[in-house]
Each structure stands twice: as C-alpha cells, then as structure tokens.
Design a protein around this motif. Structure first.
Motif, short mmCIF file in Angstrom:
data_model
loop_
_atom_site.label_atom_id
_atom_site.label_comp_id
_atom_site.label_asym_id
_atom_site.label_seq_id
_atom_site.Cartn_x
_atom_site.Cartn_y
_atom_site.Cartn_z
N ARG A 171 -53.92 6.97 -13.50
CA ARG A 171 -53.26 7.43 -14.74
C ARG A 171 -52.10 8.36 -14.40
O ARG A 171 -51.00 8.21 -14.91
CB ARG A 171 -54.26 8.14 -15.65
CG ARG A 171 -53.62 8.70 -16.90
CD ARG A 171 -54.66 9.23 -17.88
NE ARG A 171 -55.32 10.42 -17.39
CZ ARG A 171 -56.60 10.50 -17.06
NH1 ARG A 171 -57.38 9.43 -17.15
NH2 ARG A 171 -57.13 11.63 -16.63
N ARG A 172 -52.36 9.30 -13.50
CA ARG A 172 -51.35 10.30 -13.17
C ARG A 172 -50.15 9.65 -12.47
O ARG A 172 -49.00 9.89 -12.83
CB ARG A 172 -51.96 11.39 -12.29
CG ARG A 172 -51.02 12.52 -11.95
CD ARG A 172 -51.79 13.72 -11.40
NE ARG A 172 -52.66 13.40 -10.27
CZ ARG A 172 -53.99 13.38 -10.31
NH1 ARG A 172 -54.63 13.65 -11.43
NH2 ARG A 172 -54.69 13.09 -9.24
N VAL A 173 -50.42 8.81 -11.49
CA VAL A 173 -49.34 8.18 -10.73
C VAL A 173 -48.54 7.22 -11.61
O VAL A 173 -47.30 7.22 -11.62
CB VAL A 173 -49.91 7.44 -9.50
CG1 VAL A 173 -48.81 6.63 -8.81
CG2 VAL A 173 -50.53 8.43 -8.53
N GLY A 174 -49.27 6.40 -12.38
CA GLY A 174 -48.59 5.41 -13.23
C GLY A 174 -47.78 6.05 -14.34
O GLY A 174 -46.63 5.65 -14.59
N ALA A 175 -48.36 7.06 -14.99
CA ALA A 175 -47.65 7.71 -16.09
C ALA A 175 -46.39 8.40 -15.60
O ALA A 175 -45.33 8.32 -16.22
CB ALA A 175 -48.58 8.70 -16.79
N GLU A 176 -46.50 9.07 -14.46
CA GLU A 176 -45.33 9.77 -13.92
C GLU A 176 -44.23 8.77 -13.57
O GLU A 176 -43.05 9.00 -13.84
CB GLU A 176 -45.73 10.59 -12.70
CG GLU A 176 -44.58 11.39 -12.12
CD GLU A 176 -45.05 12.32 -11.00
OE1 GLU A 176 -44.23 12.62 -10.11
OE2 GLU A 176 -46.23 12.73 -11.02
N ALA A 177 -44.62 7.65 -12.98
CA ALA A 177 -43.62 6.64 -12.60
C ALA A 177 -42.92 6.06 -13.83
O ALA A 177 -41.70 5.85 -13.83
CB ALA A 177 -44.29 5.52 -11.80
N VAL A 178 -43.70 5.79 -14.87
CA VAL A 178 -43.11 5.23 -16.09
C VAL A 178 -42.14 6.20 -16.73
O VAL A 178 -41.01 5.84 -17.10
CB VAL A 178 -44.23 4.85 -17.09
CG1 VAL A 178 -43.65 4.60 -18.48
CG2 VAL A 178 -44.97 3.61 -16.60
N VAL A 179 -42.54 7.45 -16.86
CA VAL A 179 -41.68 8.45 -17.50
C VAL A 179 -40.39 8.63 -16.72
O VAL A 179 -39.29 8.66 -17.29
CB VAL A 179 -42.44 9.79 -17.64
CG1 VAL A 179 -41.47 10.89 -18.07
CG2 VAL A 179 -43.57 9.65 -18.64
N LEU A 180 -40.49 8.72 -15.40
CA LEU A 180 -39.29 8.89 -14.57
C LEU A 180 -38.37 7.67 -14.70
O LEU A 180 -37.14 7.81 -14.77
CB LEU A 180 -39.69 9.10 -13.11
CG LEU A 180 -40.38 10.43 -12.80
CD1 LEU A 180 -40.87 10.46 -11.35
CD2 LEU A 180 -39.44 11.60 -13.05
N ALA A 181 -38.96 6.47 -14.75
CA ALA A 181 -38.14 5.26 -14.88
C ALA A 181 -37.40 5.24 -16.21
O ALA A 181 -36.23 4.86 -16.28
CB ALA A 181 -39.03 4.02 -14.74
N LEU A 182 -38.08 5.65 -17.28
CA LEU A 182 -37.44 5.66 -18.60
C LEU A 182 -36.30 6.67 -18.65
O LEU A 182 -35.22 6.39 -19.17
CB LEU A 182 -38.48 5.95 -19.68
CG LEU A 182 -39.53 4.87 -19.93
CD1 LEU A 182 -40.58 5.36 -20.93
CD2 LEU A 182 -38.88 3.58 -20.43
N ILE A 183 -36.55 7.85 -18.11
CA ILE A 183 -35.50 8.88 -18.11
C ILE A 183 -34.31 8.42 -17.28
O ILE A 183 -33.14 8.60 -17.68
CB ILE A 183 -36.05 10.22 -17.58
CG1 ILE A 183 -37.17 10.74 -18.50
CG2 ILE A 183 -34.93 11.24 -17.46
CD1 ILE A 183 -36.73 11.03 -19.92
N ASP A 184 -34.57 7.79 -16.14
CA ASP A 184 -33.49 7.30 -15.29
C ASP A 184 -32.67 6.22 -15.98
O ASP A 184 -31.49 6.03 -15.67
CB ASP A 184 -34.05 6.75 -13.98
CG ASP A 184 -34.54 7.86 -13.05
OD1 ASP A 184 -34.15 9.03 -13.27
OD2 ASP A 184 -35.32 7.56 -12.12
#
Length: 612
Positions: free
Chosen positions: A517-530
């Motif tokens: 959950r932690r790894v996936g959520a962080e990756a998704v959020v960073l991808a959206l912001i980028d």
C-alpha cells in the motif's frame, strides 16, 4: 442574491395556490349539480317528446346545448383547480428542499450513472439522495439529459460564463420556472420526444399534388354513396365502387403512409405539452446572452415553433380520432389516415428538421432553470470564478451543498501551481471523505455553470477523477482492489490529457498489505503530480504522509481531529495543518460495546497510530 427570501416567497406562493384551489371548489360543485339537473331535464324533455308528444323535438336542443356548455365550463374550471393543486405541491416540495427533506422525492437520474465514469458514483451525482435529485427540476427527457451532461463533463470557461449569466437571469423568474415545471408534469410517463427528432430528420418525400387532390374526392364519394344507398335507395353499386377505388388508392401509397403515421400514433398529448413549453419560452423577455440566443434559435422567420408544433399536434389528434367508436367505421371510407399522412409529410418537409433544435432549446432552458432554482434556494452561494490559469482550485468557506447550511462545517482549500497536493490524515468519521466529496462536488458544480457552496471559489479547467466509492463486483468477478487499480489507471491516463487532472483519492490501496500500500500509493501520487495533476489524498497510513517531504513545497499535510468527551467522541470537522497524531479506532469499538484491551488506552494507541 435574489430580491426576496426563498422561504418567504415559496410560502407566499404556496398559500396563494391553496387558496385559489379552495375558491374553485364551490363553483365546481354548483356546476356539477347544474349539469345533473340539465341532464335530468333533458330526459324529461325526451319523455315529453316521445311518450306524451307535448313538445316539439326542437326543444331538445336547449338541454343538449346547455349540458355541453356546462361540461366545457366545468372542464376549464377543473383544469384551473388542478393546476393550482399541482402548483401547491410544487412549492411544498420546494419548501421541503429548503428543510433538507428532498431525498427520495425527486428524479434520481439513475439512467445517467455510468460505473466507468471517473467521478459520477464517487461524488454521488446520481441516485437517491444525489446531487442530480437535489438540483433537477427538468421534466422532459431532453432537459434531464442536458443537465446530466453538464454534471458529467466540464464546460469551456466561455460557455460556463454564458451559463452563469443565464442562471442569474432566470434566478428570480419564479413564474417562468414554475410554468416550465408544471407544464412538463403533463408529459406522460416515459414520453420520448426525441423519437420525433429522428422522424423530423428523416428525408421528407412529399406526396404528389394530384394524390393530395384525389384523396378527399374519393373519400367524399365513398361516404356520399353510402348515404345515398340508405337515404335514396339507389342500390349498393356506387358504394361498392367507392370501396374499390379507396382500396386501390390506399394500396398505391400504403407503405409510405404507414411509415409517416407510425411516429405520430398516440403523440397528440406529447405534442401539446411540447407546444405549450415552446410558447411559454417564446413570450418571455430574456436579457442574458445565452437565453437571447436560445430565443433566437426559435425565430424561424415563419410561424412561431409553438404554432407549428400545434399544427402537428392537430394532425396527431385527428389521427387518434380513428379509434373513436362512432367515427371508426367511416374513417376508412374517407381515407382519413392517408389524408393525414399527406398533410404530415408536407409538414415534415417544411419544419421537420427544426424539431431537434426546438427540443434542444426546451431541454437547455429546463436545465438552466434547474440551476437557477438551485441558485435561488442558496442565496448565499456565489458563482465561482472560472477559467483561471491552472491548474488551480482555491476555495474559501467550502462546504458540501447537500448538507443543510446550519449543519455544514466549512473549510478553506487551496491547490495551485506552488501547492499541488494535500495529504489528509485523521481519525475515522472525522471528516476526511466528506472533505473530498465537498471539494469534488463543488468542482463539478463550478464546471457545470452552477453556484457553489463556498464564500469564494476560483477554479481553472480541471478533469475530475476520484476513488471514493470503488466497489468490488460479483457479476464481473472483480475484487475491490482490482477495481481500484483499474480506476487509478484511468486517472493516470486522464492526467496525460489536455486538461489537468484534479484527483481525489480516498485511502489508496487500503485493500492490500501495508508495505505494498505504501509503495504503490506513493508511486501513484508522484506519477500524477509529475503529469501536472493536483489533488487530495486521504490516508490512515502515516508513512504515506511522508511523501510530502519528497514533494515539498508542492505538497502539504493536513488533518482532522477528534476528542473524547463524557465517553462520547466529538468531531469539529475542521481541517488543521500537519499530521494527525492519534487514532480513534479502539475508542469507537469500545463505544459500541466491543471488548478490546484497555492497556495503554491513549498512550499505546497514539504510539501505534503514529508508527503505523
């Protein structure tokens, strides 16, 4: 704001309509009694003519004419009474909306709910207790579809400003909005006026002039021959010849006649309402550019659209008369349906292609009137500033528009170029999901042209996407986690589109283990912001709150809090800066009587939550 308070104006109009309906009760009873008396007098007169021969038959005309006149007058007064009763019901529902008692009493619009839409289900746009049910006052299918379309897709800033001007123009036009709603109520359940559009757009093939001239001649001949057979005893030969000529003429045009008549069958009532709606719009003096343009679309240079539709209504009513038991035997002799088909096809050649534009005009006026009613009933809710450079969502005093104003807790929310992400932490029931829905629903309203529940809102064009109500599906064999990752894939794709994404993620990947959950959520959020998106993420996992450190200053932590008071959890539903430092899960379990350990009731719980 409107020129008069909504509640006072609704109450005044409700009382006036109730009084008007009550005033008509006595004359209606008198007319009903008079009708019975005239009918009985007619029976007595008939007895005196047939049995006693004391009256000339001509005297029977008096009670017949009197009875018909009383029936017509009674029908008119009864129509006025029913209109007043319907209007009273309309304002009773309006007052109920102001009291927050509207759920389950309006149109839920469930036909417009697409499970694959990126935010419709998540923000409760459709269904019982939905935003659509709260707003929609449209009665035609076109009006409902237009309003639903505005809620499902953002409009261009120029279009939105035009809509805002139209809504402001309509806000205080209670007479017009009342008339549109009440006229629309007369539409039969399930009436689909859009079917007339397809009929009108089909290529017209007017019948030749000679056929239009021959048909009435043949009809008059056949009926005249029938009358002559019985009245003048000339034999059946001329009548049989008339039947043969009628049959041959109908057979010549049968296929085309049936193709023309089928869409008009049982349409008289629908067309009457359509004509009345057009007539009401035609006579209203508008000021807003969008409304003036809609009125201009109705000005065809010939007869007003309402009159043209009424001509078609008369043809549909004449077609329906074939089913009258008295007229039914004579309709084939007169080639009644064939002659109506000839006239209807000529009408379609003149005006058929305009039906769609006229229906669109009515639908848009109904949708704008719905937004105007919503604006009138929320006099403190402003229009947002749309079209700002983006991505941007800046709200002061933001609340959820479906929560009654006296219970609505408001918060300030700001997301712009320098701040792209808010990570929202907090206890269960503290208000995290409600905040996301408040933000999302107001973004939808702003981009539909409506007023918003905020003291001020500035918004740029945004493509909204959310994961608040992602569900598993037995039918498709899809788990909640799989449904969630499919939705997030959809949002990532939206983030690459021409409009910046405004994402609202609730408890990202809560259906899997804490590490994934932690790894996936962080990756998704960073991808959206980028990809240029802005948005909010709620979480119970404070490790995700650490993503703010990696994105600073483009991200910030905020939280909601609660406190235990006399054994009861209290919430203030206000957003505070920073990360929450305690949870309430164990306290909630104990509050409903579950047996959970008491050790370290506050210290252990707080530590566990902070280290989660």
């Amino acid at each position: 704001p409107p020129d008069f308070p909504p509640r006072a104006e609704y109450a005044r109009r409700l009382a006036a309509h109730r009084e008007a309906a009550a005033r008509l009760e006595r004359p209606l009873r008198r007319l009903a009694n008079a009708r019975i008396a005239v009918f009985l007098a007619g029976l007595v007169g008939l007895w005196l003519v047939l049995e006693r021969h004391q009256l000339m038959p001509i005297w029977l005309v008096v009670p017949i004419v009197g009875f018909v006149a009383l029936v017509v007058l009674h029908a008119r007064l009864d129509g006025r009474r029913r209109r007043s009763e319907h209007a009273a019901t309309y304002f009773e529902k309006a007052l109920a909306r102001l009291d927050g008692e509207w759920s389950g009493h309006g149109d839920p619009g469930t036909a417009f709910l697409d499970p694959e839409h990126p935010y419709a289900a998540d923000l409760d746009l459709f269904g019982t207790g939905s935003l659509f049910e709260r707003i929609c006052q449209a009665r035609t299918n076109g009006g409902r579809a237009t309003l639903a379309g505005w809620l499902l897709a953002p409009g261009e800033p120029e279009v939105l400003r035009d809509r805002q001007g139209a809504v402001a123009d309509l806000r205080d036009r209670l007479d017009l909005r009342e008339d549109l709603a009440l006229l629309g109520e007369d539409l039969p359940e399930g009436a689909d006026l859009a079917g007339l559009v397809a009929w009108g757009n089909a290529p017209a093939r007017p019948f030749p002039i000679w056929a239009r001239l021959v048909a009435p001649v043949l009809g008059v001949y056949a009926l005249g021959a029938l009358v002559a057979w019985f009245a003048l005893d000339i034999g059946s030969g001329p009548f049989l010849l008339g039947l043969v000529l009628d049959a041959a003429f109908f057979a010549l045009w049968r296929r085309r006649v049936l193709d023309v008549l089928k869409p008009l069958e049982r349409r008289a009532d629908d067309l009457a309402v359509f004509a009345d709606l057009l007539a009401r719009i035609e006579r209203e003096p508008f000021h807003a550019p969008r409304l003036v343009a809609l009125r201009g679309a109705l000005e065809t240079g010939g007869a007003p659209p309402s009159r043209q539709i009424d001509q078609l209504r008369r043809l549909a009513a004449m077609l329906a008369s074939r089913r009258n038991q008295v007229f039914m035997p004579f309709a084939p002799l007169l080639l009644w349906g064939t002659q109506i088909a000839f006239a209807a096809e000529a009408w379609r050649a003149r005006s058929g292609r305009s039906i769609g534009a006229w229906l669109d005009c009515v639908g848009e006026c109904e949708a704008l009137a719905s937004l105007a009613t919503f604006a009138f009933e929320g006099p403190d809710d402003p229009f947002p500033e749309v079209g700002a450079p983006g991505p941007r969502f800046e709200a002061e005093g933001l609340g959820h528009p479906l929560i009654p104003a006296d219970r609505c807790v408001r918060n300030d929310v700001r997301l712009a170029d320098d701040l792209r992400l808010l990570v929202v932490s907090g206890s269960n029931m503290a208000g995290k999901s409600t905040l996301l829905r408040s933000v999302g629903v107001n973004a939808v309203l702003a981009q539909a042209g409506a007023t918003v529940r905020a003291s001020r809102l500035v918004i740029s064009p945004l493509a909204v996407g959310a994961t608040l109500r992602v569900q598993d599906s037995l039918q498709s064999g899809q788990s909640r986690f799989y449904a969630e990752i499919r939705r997030i894939r959809q949002l990532v794709d939206l983030a690459g589109g021409p409009i910046p994404l405004f994402f609202l993620l609730d408890e990202v990947f809560a259906g899997t283990n804490s590490h994934d959950r932690r790894v996936g959520a962080e990756a998704v959020v960073l991808a959206l912001i980028d990809r240029g998106a802005i948005g909010l993420v709620t979480t119970h996992d404070l490790a995700l709150a650490a993503v703010v450190d990696r994105l600073a200053p483009r991200a910030s932590n905020v939280h909601f809090v609660d406190h235990l008071e006399d054994g009861v959890l209290r919430f203030d539903y206000r957003m505070h800066p920073g990360v929450v430092r305690h949870g309430n899960a164990l306290a909630l379990m104990r509050a409903i009587g579950l047996s959970v350990p008491e050790e370290g009731d506050s210290t252990a719980d707080d530590a566990d939550f902070a280290e989660e």
